[in-house]
Design a protein around this motif. Structure first.
Motif, mmCIF file in Angstrom:
data_model
loop_
_atom_site.group_PDB
_atom_site.id
_atom_site.type_symbol
_atom_site.label_atom_id
_atom_site.label_comp_id
_atom_site.label_asym_id
_atom_site.label_seq_id
_atom_site.Cartn_x
_atom_site.Cartn_y
_atom_site.Cartn_z
ATOM 1 N N UNK A 1 -11.225 0.562 6.355
ATOM 2 C CA UNK A 1 -10.511 0.075 7.527
ATOM 3 C C UNK A 1 -9.613 -1.119 7.172
ATOM 4 N N UNK A 2 -10.083 -1.959 6.281
ATOM 5 C CA UNK A 2 -9.271 -3.110 5.870
ATOM 6 C C UNK A 2 -7.967 -2.649 5.250
ATOM 7 N N UNK A 3 -8.054 -1.647 4.374
ATOM 8 C CA UNK A 3 -6.845 -1.126 3.729
ATOM 9 C C UNK A 3 -5.864 -0.603 4.770
ATOM 10 N N UNK A 4 -6.344 0.195 5.712
ATOM 11 C CA UNK A 4 -5.450 0.735 6.738
ATOM 12 C C UNK A 4 -4.836 -0.376 7.588
ATOM 13 N N UNK A 5 -5.612 -1.381 7.939
ATOM 14 C CA UNK A 5 -5.081 -2.504 8.722
ATOM 15 C C UNK A 5 -3.997 -3.255 7.954
ATOM 16 N N UNK A 6 -4.234 -3.494 6.682
ATOM 17 C CA UNK A 6 -3.231 -4.187 5.862
ATOM 18 C C UNK A 6 -1.960 -3.352 5.723
ATOM 19 N N UNK A 7 -2.111 -2.036 5.558
ATOM 20 C CA UNK A 7 -0.931 -1.169 5.475
ATOM 21 C C UNK A 7 -0.165 -1.144 6.795
ATOM 22 N N UNK A 8 -0.874 -1.230 7.913
ATOM 23 C CA UNK A 8 -0.223 -1.275 9.226
ATOM 24 C C UNK A 8 0.585 -2.564 9.390
ATOM 25 N N UNK A 9 0.005 -3.671 8.982
ATOM 26 C CA UNK A 9 0.710 -4.953 9.067
ATOM 27 C C UNK A 9 1.943 -4.922 8.176
ATOM 28 N N UNK A 10 1.767 -4.423 6.970
ATOM 29 C CA UNK A 10 2.905 -4.289 6.040
ATOM 30 C C UNK A 10 3.992 -3.430 6.661
ATOM 31 N N UNK A 11 3.600 -2.322 7.274
ATOM 32 C CA UNK A 11 4.577 -1.403 7.867
ATOM 33 C C UNK A 11 5.344 -2.074 9.008
ATOM 34 N N UNK A 12 4.638 -2.786 9.854
ATOM 35 C CA UNK A 12 5.288 -3.488 10.955
ATOM 36 C C UNK A 12 6.399 -4.396 10.438
ATOM 37 N N UNK B 1 4.962 8.372 8.588
ATOM 38 C CA UNK B 1 4.602 7.180 7.804
ATOM 39 C C UNK B 1 3.105 6.888 7.940
ATOM 40 N N UNK B 2 2.578 7.037 9.141
ATOM 41 C CA UNK B 2 1.147 6.789 9.343
ATOM 42 C C UNK B 2 0.302 7.809 8.581
ATOM 43 N N UNK B 3 0.737 9.058 8.548
ATOM 44 C CA UNK B 3 0.032 10.061 7.741
ATOM 45 C C UNK B 3 0.062 9.690 6.261
ATOM 46 N N UNK B 4 1.172 9.109 5.833
ATOM 47 C CA UNK B 4 1.276 8.648 4.442
ATOM 48 C C UNK B 4 0.204 7.599 4.153
ATOM 49 N N UNK B 5 0.017 6.663 5.080
ATOM 50 C CA UNK B 5 -0.996 5.622 4.874
ATOM 51 C C UNK B 5 -2.409 6.194 4.898
ATOM 52 N N UNK B 6 -2.635 7.177 5.745
ATOM 53 C CA UNK B 6 -3.950 7.835 5.738
ATOM 54 C C UNK B 6 -4.190 8.532 4.401
ATOM 55 N N UNK B 7 -3.171 9.184 3.879
ATOM 56 C CA UNK B 7 -3.294 9.845 2.568
ATOM 57 C C UNK B 7 -3.531 8.814 1.469
ATOM 58 N N UNK B 8 -2.802 7.706 1.512
ATOM 59 C CA UNK B 8 -2.994 6.651 0.508
ATOM 60 C C UNK B 8 -4.413 6.103 0.569
ATOM 61 N N UNK B 9 -4.913 5.896 1.783
ATOM 62 C CA UNK B 9 -6.281 5.380 1.941
ATOM 63 C C UNK B 9 -7.300 6.398 1.450
ATOM 64 N N UNK B 10 -7.069 7.677 1.739
ATOM 65 C CA UNK B 10 -7.996 8.719 1.271
ATOM 66 C C UNK B 10 -8.014 8.785 -0.252
ATOM 67 N N UNK B 11 -6.847 8.667 -0.864
ATOM 68 C CA UNK B 11 -6.779 8.667 -2.332
ATOM 69 C C UNK B 11 -7.500 7.440 -2.885
ATOM 70 N N UNK B 12 -7.291 6.291 -2.252
ATOM 71 C CA UNK B 12 -7.973 5.060 -2.668
ATOM 72 C C UNK B 12 -9.494 5.243 -2.615
ATOM 73 N N UNK B 13 -9.990 5.782 -1.511
ATOM 74 C CA UNK B 13 -11.431 5.996 -1.358
ATOM 75 C C UNK B 13 -11.934 6.955 -2.436
ATOM 76 N N UNK B 14 -11.228 8.036 -2.652
ATOM 77 C CA UNK B 14 -11.638 9.019 -3.652
ATOM 78 C C UNK B 14 -11.649 8.393 -5.059
ATOM 79 N N UNK B 15 -10.661 7.588 -5.349
ATOM 80 C CA UNK B 15 -10.586 6.980 -6.696
ATOM 81 C C UNK B 15 -11.606 5.860 -6.882
ATOM 82 N N UNK B 16 -11.983 5.177 -5.827
ATOM 83 C CA UNK B 16 -12.941 4.075 -5.990
ATOM 84 C C UNK B 16 -14.377 4.568 -5.990
#
Length: 122
Positions: free
Chosen positions: A1-12, A105-120
């Motif tokens: 959730x932190x990652x998605x929130x930070x990406x949302x702030x960045x996007x804004x 763009x929001x789907x892109x962030x969800x994909x980025x977060x999913x990749x992050x979770x999978x890689x970590x």
């Protein structure tokens, strides 16, 4: 959730506060330097987000390069469509195009977060 929130702030900030007139004009031209710079602002913001999340350099470079390419093309698609239809903010189709752009763009962030979770998890 932190990652998605930070990406949302960045996007804004990248999409609504940091765009220059050069980034906003002539966007229905494919090889538009302003759009490339705009996608670069997003990429720099995402780099900062992933650094804060503790990602390694290789992951950051790959995920942010992919984001640059995707962001560039999403924005081109919206600009090309809007230009072809001669859309203005007074038309419903303008807002549908804007909403679709933001949704992608929001789907892109969800994909980025999913990749992050999978890689970590590894």
């Amino acid at each position: 959730m932190t990652l998605l929130c930070l990406l949302q702030i960045k996007h804004l900030f990248a999409d609504f506060f940091l765009q220059t007139p050069k980034m906003l004009s002539g966007r229905d031209t494919y090889l538009h330097t302003g759009r490339a710079q705009h996608a670069g602002v997003h990429t720099l913001g995402s780099i900062a987000v992933f650094v804060l999340m503790g990602a390694n350099v290789g992951f950051i470079l790959l995920i942010c390069l992919a984001e640059w390419v995707v962001h560039f093309h999403i924005d081109y698609g919206k600009a090309h469509y809007s230009g072809k239809k001669d859309l203005t903010p007074q038309q419903a189709m303008f807002w549908r195009a804007m909403g679709t752009d933001q949704f992608l763009h929001q789907l892109t962030y969800l994909a980025m977060a999913a990749i992050w979770v999978k890689c970590t998890v590894w």
